[in-house]
Design a protein around this motif. Structure first.
Motif, PDB file in Angstrom:
ATOM      1  N   THR A  58       9.676 -25.318  51.387  1.00 36.80           N
ATOM      2  CA  THR A  58       8.125 -25.294  50.463  1.00 36.80           C
ATOM      3  C   THR A  58       7.875 -23.661  50.451  1.00 36.80           C
ATOM      4  OG1 THR A  58       7.356 -27.090  51.900  1.00 36.80           O
ATOM      5  CG2 THR A  58       5.810 -25.473  50.958  1.00 36.80           C
ATOM      6  N   ARG A  59       8.320 -22.930  51.356  1.00 30.73           N
ATOM      7  CA  ARG A  59       8.131 -21.421  50.938  1.00 30.73           C
ATOM      8  C   ARG A  59       9.248 -20.841  49.720  1.00 30.73           C
ATOM      9  NH1 ARG A  59       7.543 -20.837  56.534  1.00 30.73           N
ATOM     10  NH2 ARG A  59       9.870 -20.511  57.075  1.00 30.73           N
ATOM     11  N   GLN A  62       7.273 -21.912  46.800  1.00 34.56           N
ATOM     12  CA  GLN A  62       6.122 -20.932  46.594  1.00 34.56           C
ATOM     13  C   GLN A  62       6.455 -19.549  46.132  1.00 34.56           C
ATOM     14  OE1 GLN A  62       4.435 -21.600  50.165  1.00 34.56           O
ATOM     15  NE2 GLN A  62       3.015 -23.331  49.589  1.00 34.56           N
ATOM     16  N   THR A  65       7.438 -20.101  42.523  1.00 30.73           N
ATOM     17  CA  THR A  65       6.488 -19.903  41.535  1.00 30.73           C
ATOM     18  C   THR A  65       5.727 -18.906  41.556  1.00 30.73           C
ATOM     19  OG1 THR A  65       6.174 -22.493  42.311  1.00 30.73           O
ATOM     20  CG2 THR A  65       4.018 -21.064  41.236  1.00 30.73           C
ATOM     21  N   GLU A  66       5.840 -18.042  42.456  1.00 30.86           N
ATOM     22  CA  GLU A  66       5.106 -16.722  42.275  1.00 30.86           C
ATOM     23  C   GLU A  66       6.073 -15.708  41.450  1.00 30.86           C
ATOM     24  OE1 GLU A  66       3.993 -13.318  45.737  1.00 30.86           O
ATOM     25  OE2 GLU A  66       3.515 -15.165  46.081  1.00 30.86           O
ATOM     26  N   ASN A  72       1.182 -17.797  43.309  1.00 26.15           N
ATOM     27  CA  ASN A  72       1.451 -18.926  43.971  1.00 26.15           C
ATOM     28  C   ASN A  72       0.030 -19.736  44.325  1.00 26.15           C
ATOM     29  OD1 ASN A  72       2.627 -21.098  45.197  1.00 26.15           O
ATOM     30  ND2 ASN A  72       2.158 -20.189  47.204  1.00 26.15           N
ATOM     31  N   SER A  73      -0.090 -20.717  43.301  1.00 23.40           N
ATOM     32  CA  SER A  73      -1.315 -21.485  43.372  1.00 23.40           C
ATOM     33  C   SER A  73      -1.049 -22.676  42.732  1.00 23.40           C
ATOM     34  CB  SER A  73      -2.655 -20.975  42.619  1.00 23.40           C
ATOM     35  OG  SER A  73      -2.472 -20.701  41.406  1.00 23.40           O
TER      36      SER A  73
END
Length: 157
Positions: A58-59, A62, A65-66, A72-73
């Motif tokens: 998951t990290r 994230q 995505t960032e 990261n949202s």
């Protein structure tokens, strides 16, 4: 690898990780119902490893995505998905990921409730054995309530 394909791979890894966790949670549920303590201990260790793996994956998503959406949202992830050529497939897989996350959360809560129920049962049994707490009147072999001022020694139970 293009961003859409990389994101798809990360989401697929998350789904696979959650599927493994879900399987462990189902096994844990059965072990809790059967009060199989050795199996519960093994499954707890397995669950913790699966949760660590899930957290790492998951990290990674994230961070990805960032890096590609500057934040990261959930909105940033949706924007990133919309810009990818595999938007429909990514949206579908993200929906599967969300549904599986909800299933794991709910099953973990249910297992937690079973554990609390077993703890209450065990505490109640210990209170009866120790003759402490608000266990109500217990009756002796003579058919009447015993005095509550007995020592708290388990050995006399």
């Amino acid at each position: 690898m293009d961003p859409g394909q990389s994101l798809l791979s990360l989401i697929d890894q998350e789904v696979a990780s959650l599927e493994a966790l879900h399987k462990i949670l189902l096994q844990e549920h059965q072990a809790l119902l059967a009060a199989d303590v050795p199996l519960i201990e093994t499954l707890t260790a397995n669950k913790n490893q699966a949760l660590d793996k899930q957290s790492d994956i998951t990290r990674q998503r994230q961070l990805f995505t960032e890096q590609h959406a500057k934040t990261n949202s959930p909105d940033a992830l949706q924007t990133l998905i919309a810009r990818c050529g595999q938007a429909a497939e990514l949206t579908e897989r993200l929906g599967s990921l969300t549904a599986l996350t909800d299933q794991c959360r709910d099953l973990n809560r249910e297992n937690g409730s079973l554990i609390q129920q077993r703890q209450r049962h065990t505490r109640g049994a210990l209170q009866v054995l120790r003759q402490t707490g608000d266990t109500g009147d217990t009756y002796s072999g003579r058919g009447k309530a015993e005095a509550k001022n007995l020592p708290r020694t388990l050995g006399k139970a």
